[in-house]
Write a protein that holds these residues in place. Structure first.
Motif, PDB file in Angstrom:
ATOM      1  N   GLY A  28       1.197   7.791   8.662  1.00 42.72           N
ATOM      2  CA  GLY A  28       0.761   7.975  10.045  1.00 42.72           C
ATOM      3  C   GLY A  28      -0.650   7.454  10.300  1.00 42.72           C
ATOM      4  N   PHE A  29      -1.542   7.602   9.310  1.00 42.59           N
ATOM      5  CA  PHE A  29      -2.927   7.141   9.490  1.00 42.59           C
ATOM      6  C   PHE A  29      -2.959   5.624   9.721  1.00 42.59           C
ATOM      7  CE2 PHE A  29      -3.321  11.115   7.210  1.00 42.59           C
ATOM      8  CZ  PHE A  29      -4.345  11.756   7.908  1.00 42.59           C
ATOM      9  N   GLU A  30      -2.214   4.894   8.877  1.00 45.38           N
ATOM     10  CA  GLU A  30      -2.180   3.438   9.003  1.00 45.38           C
ATOM     11  C   GLU A  30      -1.488   3.031  10.308  1.00 45.38           C
ATOM     12  OE1 GLU A  30      -3.696   1.154   7.580  1.00 45.38           O
ATOM     13  OE2 GLU A  30      -2.632  -0.554   8.453  1.00 45.38           O
ATOM     14  N   LEU A  31      -0.427   3.779  10.639  1.00 42.90           N
ATOM     15  CA  LEU A  31       0.286   3.473  11.890  1.00 42.90           C
ATOM     16  C   LEU A  31      -0.670   3.625  13.089  1.00 42.90           C
ATOM     17  CD1 LEU A  31       2.981   2.796  13.299  1.00 42.90           C
ATOM     18  CD2 LEU A  31       3.433   5.237  13.425  1.00 42.90           C
ATOM     19  N   ILE A  32      -1.466   4.674  13.084  1.00 44.38           N
ATOM     20  CA  ILE A  32      -2.412   4.897  14.196  1.00 44.38           C
ATOM     21  C   ILE A  32      -3.420   3.749  14.274  1.00 44.38           C
ATOM     22  CG2 ILE A  32      -4.284   6.402  15.000  1.00 44.38           C
ATOM     23  CD1 ILE A  32      -2.607   8.754  13.809  1.00 44.38           C
ATOM     24  N   ARG A  33      -3.919   3.326  13.080  1.00 52.32           N
ATOM     25  CA  ARG A  33      -4.874   2.204  13.070  1.00 52.32           C
ATOM     26  C   ARG A  33      -4.225   0.968  13.687  1.00 52.32           C
ATOM     27  NH1 ARG A  33      -7.540   4.765   8.828  1.00 52.32           N
ATOM     28  NH2 ARG A  33      -5.826   4.506   7.366  1.00 52.32           N
ATOM     29  N   GLN A  34      -2.968   0.730  13.335  1.00 53.31           N
ATOM     30  CA  GLN A  34      -2.290  -0.474  13.850  1.00 53.31           C
ATOM     31  C   GLN A  34      -2.023  -0.350  15.356  1.00 53.31           C
ATOM     32  OE1 GLN A  34       0.012  -2.937  11.768  1.00 53.31           O
ATOM     33  NE2 GLN A  34      -0.269  -2.079   9.734  1.00 53.31           N
ATOM     34  N   ILE A  35      -1.667   0.843  15.809  1.00 59.12           N
ATOM     35  CA  ILE A  35      -1.444   1.014  17.260  1.00 59.12           C
ATOM     36  C   ILE A  35      -2.752   0.737  18.005  1.00 59.12           C
ATOM     37  CG2 ILE A  35      -0.870   2.657  19.111  1.00 59.12           C
ATOM     38  CD1 ILE A  35       0.825   4.201  17.022  1.00 59.12           C
ATOM     39  N   ASN A  36      -3.868   1.279  17.479  1.00 57.59           N
ATOM     40  CA  ASN A  36      -5.153   1.082  18.152  1.00 57.59           C
ATOM     41  C   ASN A  36      -5.537  -0.391  18.196  1.00 57.59           C
ATOM     42  OD1 ASN A  36      -5.644   3.718  18.881  1.00 57.59           O
ATOM     43  ND2 ASN A  36      -6.601   4.242  16.933  1.00 57.59           N
ATOM     44  N   ALA A  37      -5.122  -1.165  17.152  1.00 54.56           N
ATOM     45  CA  ALA A  37      -5.431  -2.594  17.145  1.00 54.56           C
ATOM     46  C   ALA A  37      -4.482  -3.369  18.067  1.00 54.56           C
ATOM     47  CB  ALA A  37      -5.330  -3.131  15.718  1.00 54.56           C
ATOM     48  N   LEU A  38      -3.197  -2.989  18.056  1.00 55.39           N
ATOM     49  CA  LEU A  38      -2.192  -3.759  18.817  1.00 55.39           C
ATOM     50  C   LEU A  38      -2.151  -3.384  20.295  1.00 55.39           C
ATOM     51  CD1 LEU A  38       0.856  -3.485  16.380  1.00 55.39           C
ATOM     52  CD2 LEU A  38      -0.284  -5.603  17.023  1.00 55.39           C
ATOM     53  N   LYS A  39      -2.109  -2.097  20.564  1.00 52.16           N
ATOM     54  CA  LYS A  39      -1.961  -1.602  21.950  1.00 52.16           C
ATOM     55  C   LYS A  39      -2.903  -0.408  22.153  1.00 52.16           C
ATOM     56  CE  LYS A  39       1.597  -4.244  23.147  1.00 52.16           C
ATOM     57  NZ  LYS A  39       3.003  -3.984  23.221  1.00 52.16           N
ATOM     58  N   PRO A  40      -4.217  -0.702  22.327  1.00 47.18           N
ATOM     59  CA  PRO A  40      -5.188   0.392  22.384  1.00 47.18           C
ATOM     60  C   PRO A  40      -4.996   1.359  23.552  1.00 47.18           C
ATOM     61  CG  PRO A  40      -6.232  -1.739  22.817  1.00 47.18           C
ATOM     62  CD  PRO A  40      -4.828  -2.033  22.432  1.00 47.18           C
ATOM     63  N   SER A  41      -4.234   0.959  24.575  1.00 50.77           N
ATOM     64  CA  SER A  41      -4.074   1.890  25.709  1.00 50.77           C
ATOM     65  C   SER A  41      -2.900   2.854  25.515  1.00 50.77           C
ATOM     66  CB  SER A  41      -3.906   1.120  27.015  1.00 50.77           C
ATOM     67  OG  SER A  41      -2.757   0.313  26.933  1.00 50.77           O
ATOM     68  N   THR A  42      -2.266   2.785  24.326  1.00 54.23           N
ATOM     69  CA  THR A  42      -1.162   3.715  24.049  1.00 54.23           C
ATOM     70  C   THR A  42      -1.724   5.094  23.672  1.00 54.23           C
ATOM     71  OG1 THR A  42       0.026   1.851  23.107  1.00 54.23           O
ATOM     72  CG2 THR A  42       0.916   4.041  22.634  1.00 54.23           C
ATOM     73  N   GLY A  43      -1.133   6.143  24.230  1.00 56.84           N
ATOM     74  CA  GLY A  43      -1.541   7.492  23.853  1.00 56.84           C
ATOM     75  C   GLY A  43      -0.828   7.903  22.565  1.00 56.84           C
ATOM     76  N   ILE A  44      -1.585   8.509  21.644  1.00 60.11           N
ATOM     77  CA  ILE A  44      -0.965   8.900  20.364  1.00 60.11           C
ATOM     78  C   ILE A  44      -1.010  10.415  20.220  1.00 60.11           C
ATOM     79  CG2 ILE A  44      -1.080   8.652  17.855  1.00 60.11           C
ATOM     80  CD1 ILE A  44      -2.665   6.002  18.410  1.00 60.11           C
ATOM     81  N   VAL A  45       0.138  10.988  19.917  1.00 62.65           N
ATOM     82  CA  VAL A  45       0.225  12.427  19.650  1.00 62.65           C
ATOM     83  C   VAL A  45       0.735  12.580  18.219  1.00 62.65           C
ATOM     84  CG1 VAL A  45       1.387  14.586  20.242  1.00 62.65           C
ATOM     85  CG2 VAL A  45       0.631  13.049  22.062  1.00 62.65           C
ATOM     86  N   VAL A  46      -0.012  13.323  17.421  1.00 60.70           N
ATOM     87  CA  VAL A  46       0.331  13.470  16.007  1.00 60.70           C
ATOM     88  C   VAL A  46       1.079  14.785  15.776  1.00 60.70           C
ATOM     89  CG1 VAL A  46      -0.796  14.097  13.820  1.00 60.70           C
ATOM     90  CG2 VAL A  46      -1.442  11.999  15.000  1.00 60.70           C
ATOM     91  N   ILE A  47       2.110  14.707  14.955  1.00 63.65           N
ATOM     92  CA  ILE A  47       2.784  15.924  14.492  1.00 63.65           C
ATOM     93  C   ILE A  47       2.270  16.169  13.073  1.00 63.65           C
ATOM     94  CG2 ILE A  47       4.983  16.952  13.835  1.00 63.65           C
ATOM     95  CD1 ILE A  47       6.343  15.146  15.841  1.00 63.65           C
ATOM     96  N   THR A  48       1.710  17.336  12.839  1.00 62.75           N
ATOM     97  CA  THR A  48       1.157  17.563  11.508  1.00 62.75           C
ATOM     98  C   THR A  48       1.461  18.969  10.978  1.00 62.75           C
ATOM     99  OG1 THR A  48      -0.884  17.674  10.211  1.00 62.75           O
ATOM    100  CG2 THR A  48      -1.076  18.209  12.529  1.00 62.75           C
ATOM    101  N   GLY A  49       1.608  19.029   9.669  1.00 63.18           N
ATOM    102  CA  GLY A  49       1.789  20.322   9.026  1.00 63.18           C
ATOM    103  C   GLY A  49       0.462  20.840   8.498  1.00 63.18           C
ATOM    104  N   PHE A  50      -0.597  19.979   8.572  1.00 60.55           N
ATOM    105  CA  PHE A  50      -1.909  20.372   8.038  1.00 60.55           C
ATOM    106  C   PHE A  50      -2.823  20.750   9.183  1.00 60.55           C
ATOM    107  CE2 PHE A  50      -0.160  16.959   5.417  1.00 60.55           C
ATOM    108  CZ  PHE A  50       0.063  17.668   4.251  1.00 60.55           C
ATOM    109  N   THR A  51      -3.159  22.032   9.272  1.00 59.65           N
ATOM    110  CA  THR A  51      -3.949  22.432  10.436  1.00 59.65           C
ATOM    111  C   THR A  51      -5.263  23.118  10.062  1.00 59.65           C
ATOM    112  OG1 THR A  51      -2.549  24.376  10.537  1.00 59.65           O
ATOM    113  CG2 THR A  51      -2.075  22.635  12.119  1.00 59.65           C
TER     114      THR A  51
END
Ligand code: FES
Length: 289
Positions: free
Chosen positions: A61-84
């Protein structure tokens, strides 16, 4: 609510569960369990929101977020996580995401988070396409704003101070200024917008020299705050932005200023006027020059 959403999770059950909650609400859903495929989908489509897990085989997910920010920075990202843990949440938010959902989550939590995220991302997209404001002394103000940003850009957590100084300088924080600050501080415009819209102190609209806030909450309404408003509007001739022609006064209505016992309440700049007699509305303006 319309919105184009991509769900990325290596667990097919999570993808299907999110789909079953969001699709009936009118969202267009694409789901994948393969994060490499997700990158292709993001490259070829415009999603409002990508919901992603962090722990996935291959591209996580971390790498995916980096790639989304590079490819389509206006996309909103919501993370699902088990680590809180606090640290984890801080790390996740620093990736430039809009929100996170902790596992396990209820359909209600998912829907509420995605509705909020979609609303926010649409506002942010509107900010990105808004025309820059033009005014005669814009160049001077731009230089001054650049100086403020330069002074604070290496100071962690200085966004509030920059926004405060920018509002003092310009009078308000229109979309172009928010974008300028985001670029200068190298942070997402979503972060700037979230802070500006969260604190009532900040305003995105121009104000007069003195700003009047008339409370129209239940207690104030019962004590005739509507008559105060009528007298102000009738006598001060506000334009469509609620500013007088000479720029001296502007007004807005608010719902409860937390002083119901002194209703009706009118705030002018930082002064609170309680138990205002509607017939004397104009008298309290006399002290403001
Ligand atoms: S309703 Fe006006 S202060 Fe509460």
């Amino acid at each position: 609510m319309e919105g184009n959403i991509l769900i990325v999770d290596d667990d097919d059950i999570v993808v299907k569960s999110c789909d079953s909650v969001l699709a009936p609400e009118g969202f267009t859903i694409t789901g994948t369990t393969d994060s490499s495929k997700a990158i292709e989908l993001i490259r070829d489509n415009d999603y409002d929101i990508v919901i992603t897990d962090l722990n996935m085989p291959g591209i996580d997910g971390f790498e995916l977020i980096r790639q989304i920010n590079a490819l389509k920075p206006s996309t909103g990202i919501v993370v699902i996580t088990g680590f809180t843990s606090q640290q984890n949440i801080k790390d996740i938010l620093q990736l430039g995401i809009i929100d996170y959902i902790s596992k396990p989550f209820s359909p209600h939590t998912l829907l509420e988070t995605i509705l909020k995220a979609t609303y926010l991302i649409k506002k942010i997209k509107a900010l990105s396409t808004a025309e820059p404001d033009t005014e005669p002394d814009a160049k001077k103000k731009t230089e001054a704003l650049n100086n403020i940003i330069d002074e604070y850009k290496s100071v962690p957590g200085s966004l509030l101070r920059v926004l405060e100084s920018a509002q003092d300088l310009i009078g308000y924080l229109p979309p172009s200024v928010q974008r300028f600050i985001a670029n200068g501080l190298r942070i997402p415009v979503s972060e700037v917008y979230s802070v500006v819209s969260f604190y009532p102190y900040f305003t995105m609209k121009a104000r007069g020299k003195h700003h009047i806030r008339v409370c129209v909450g239940n207690a104030c309404h019962a004590k005739k705050s509507g008559q105060i408003l009528t007298r102000l509007k009738r006598n001060l001739n506000f334009n469509e932005d609620n500013i007088t022609a000479d720029g001296k006064f502007s007004f807005e209505t608010v719902r409860c200023l937390g002083a119901c016992g002194f209703a009706p309440i009118v705030e002018i700049d930082y002064d609170t006027h309680g138990a205002v007699d509607p017939d004397k509305t104009l008298d309290i303006l006399k002290d403001y020059h």
